[in-house]
Write an enzyme that holds these catalytic residues in place. Structure first.
Site, PDB file in Angstrom:
ATOM      1  N   SER A 181      37.314  34.269  37.598  1.00 45.01           N
ATOM      2  CA  SER A 181      37.981  33.080  37.071  1.00 45.01           C
ATOM      3  C   SER A 181      36.997  31.973  36.717  1.00 45.01           C
ATOM      4  O   SER A 181      37.206  31.234  35.750  1.00 45.01           O
ATOM      5  CB  SER A 181      39.015  32.570  38.074  1.00 45.01           C
ATOM      6  OG  SER A 181      38.393  32.201  39.298  1.00 45.01           O
ATOM      7  N   ILE A 240      47.193  33.017  37.278  1.00 45.58           N
ATOM      8  CA  ILE A 240      47.760  33.267  38.599  1.00 45.58           C
ATOM      9  C   ILE A 240      49.161  32.660  38.720  1.00 45.58           C
ATOM     10  O   ILE A 240      50.105  33.318  39.170  1.00 45.58           O
ATOM     11  CB  ILE A 240      46.839  32.712  39.703  1.00 45.58           C
ATOM     12  CG1 ILE A 240      45.533  33.512  39.757  1.00 45.58           C
ATOM     13  CG2 ILE A 240      47.543  32.731  41.060  1.00 45.58           C
ATOM     14  CD1 ILE A 240      45.692  34.959  40.144  1.00 45.58           C
ATOM     15  N   GLY A 241      49.308  31.405  38.327  1.00 43.68           N
ATOM     16  CA  GLY A 241      50.606  30.753  38.444  1.00 43.68           C
ATOM     17  C   GLY A 241      51.682  31.457  37.641  1.00 43.68           C
ATOM     18  O   GLY A 241      52.815  31.645  38.110  1.00 43.68           O
ATOM     19  N   GLY A 274      48.684  28.766  34.777  1.00 41.43           N
ATOM     20  CA  GLY A 274      47.591  29.592  34.280  1.00 41.43           C
ATOM     21  C   GLY A 274      47.893  31.046  34.574  1.00 41.43           C
ATOM     22  O   GLY A 274      49.045  31.439  34.775  1.00 41.43           O
ATOM     23  N   GLY A 290      51.511  24.725  37.986  1.00 38.33           N
ATOM     24  CA  GLY A 290      50.336  25.263  37.324  1.00 38.33           C
ATOM     25  C   GLY A 290      50.649  26.631  36.757  1.00 38.33           C
ATOM     26  O   GLY A 290      50.972  27.557  37.505  1.00 38.33           O
ATOM     27  N   LYS A 328      38.822  36.639  51.074  1.00 38.14           N
ATOM     28  CA  LYS A 328      38.856  36.530  49.613  1.00 38.14           C
ATOM     29  C   LYS A 328      37.598  35.844  49.087  1.00 38.14           C
ATOM     30  O   LYS A 328      37.042  36.230  48.042  1.00 38.14           O
ATOM     31  CB  LYS A 328      40.098  35.734  49.198  1.00 38.14           C
ATOM     32  CG  LYS A 328      40.148  35.328  47.712  1.00 38.14           C
ATOM     33  CD  LYS A 328      40.331  36.521  46.808  1.00 38.14           C
ATOM     34  CE  LYS A 328      40.294  36.124  45.322  1.00 38.14           C
ATOM     35  NZ  LYS A 328      41.395  35.220  44.951  1.00 38.14           N
ATOM     36  N   GLU A 337      35.503  25.434  39.343  1.00 39.05           N
ATOM     37  CA  GLU A 337      35.761  25.260  40.770  1.00 39.05           C
ATOM     38  C   GLU A 337      34.448  25.389  41.554  1.00 39.05           C
ATOM     39  O   GLU A 337      34.385  26.079  42.576  1.00 39.05           O
ATOM     40  CB  GLU A 337      36.775  26.296  41.248  1.00 39.05           C
ATOM     41  CG  GLU A 337      38.121  26.182  40.579  1.00 39.05           C
ATOM     42  CD  GLU A 337      39.073  27.278  40.998  1.00 39.05           C
ATOM     43  OE1 GLU A 337      40.017  27.002  41.763  1.00 39.05           O
ATOM     44  OE2 GLU A 337      38.873  28.426  40.567  1.00 39.05           O
TER      45      GLU A 337
END
Length: 313
Positions: A265, A11-12, A9, A7, A197, A277
């Protein structure tokens, strides 16, 4: 150490670039579309408070092109977990761990949370023994294919075994990532790290879906900030009821977070037309609150409003 980031995106890409810049691992990414082509052509450029740099991990669309890895770090959105589970097989050797660095409550949290792993695909094809929990702290955005802008200074990825033991594979992952601009942390309490988080997601996600603004703009209104603090306290009560009390000063953490001119996000996904999400970040935490008998009137109201805003916005 051969590591694939599944992935690419925001973050990845950030994690992959940091790993590649350390020079301790052979880093690859699974990407697609313009992001795949940009990484192949120019690498990943990170524009962060500590430095601007470009890293050149290998980029592929088909996991079979890479073969078995020493570790896989999954950084897709929660709704994409089933697709990852169906495609990840070629990356897995007999002992390959799979780290799920995903926002919200993860699919492995409990067997009754079936909405997070429809059909039990991840549980069947990846399984709990391979799985490592992950939490990422990094406010970042893909500004154009292959370019990630990072607004947060204290970036880190937390790795934790599901049974809370400290293992060699856990420490190896943390060591591989540790360095300037992003730390790697091995924890013996991954569920508390997830809830720490998640408090941020609960407070800023539904409200920013309603305002369609970044956090700094949204929470400059004292009444809106008061609502966020109310949700934070409800989230603390849920975490405590589940046996994962959040340590430290959560209010100070929230205040630092909402001072960023950064869109959560879930709002970035809405504006880009991507799947939200919603289950992992909002619906399942609300389900857990109800099961634990914790009253969450402010959070429940905001989730209901956010669901309508996401549906009709």
């Amino acid at each position: 150490m051969k590591v694939t980031i599944f992935g690419a995106g925001a973050i990845g890409s950030h994690v992959a670039a940091r790993l590649a810049s350390r020079g301790r691992s052979e880093v690859s990414v699974i990407a697609r579309g313009p992001q795949l082509e940009a990484i192949r052509a120019r690498g990943i450029t990170v524009e962060a408070p500590d430095a601007t740099f470009t890293a050149h991990p290998r980029a592929e669309q088909d996991p079979a092109a890479l073969g078995p890895q020493d570790a896989v770090i999954v950084t897709v959105k929660a709704p994409a977990v089933t697709g990852v589970a169906e495609a990840i097989g070629p990356l897995l050797g007999p002992e390959t761990p799979v780290v799920f660095v995903i926002n919200g409550i993860p699919w492995w949290w409990g067997e009754n949370l079936t909405s997070l792993d429809p059909g039990g695909v991840a549980r069947a094809r990846i399984g709990l023994p391979r799985t490592i929990g992950g939490v990422v702290w990094s406010a970042c955005t893909v500004t154009e294919p292959g370019v990630v802008r990072v607004q947060s200074a204290a970036n880190r990825v937390i790795f934790g075994e599901l049974d809370n033991r400290m293992s060699p594979r856990l420490q190896a992952l943390a060591d591989a990532l540790e360095g300037p601009g992003m730390g790697g942390v091995a924890t013996t309490d991954i569920r508390t790290a997830i809830w720490t988080k998640l408090l941020n997601n609960l407070t800023n996600g539904p409200i920013c879906l309603l305002t369609r603004q970044d956090m700094k703009t949204t929470f400059s209104d004292p009444a809106v900030l008061a609502a966020a603090k109310a949700v934070m306290h409800e989230g603390l009560a849920i975490a405590a009821a589940l046996g994962h009390p959040v340590p430290g000063d959560p209010e100070a953490q929230i205040l630092r977070s909402v001072a960023l001119a950064h869109k959560p996000s879930i709002l970035q996904d809405l504006e880009a037309g991507r799947s939200l999400e919603f289950e992992a970040l909002l619906s399942v935490p609300l389900q857990l609150a109800r099961e634990a008998g914790v009253a969450t009137p402010t959070f429940e109201l905001l989730v209901s409003l956010a669901r309508q805003a996401a549906r009709f916005g």
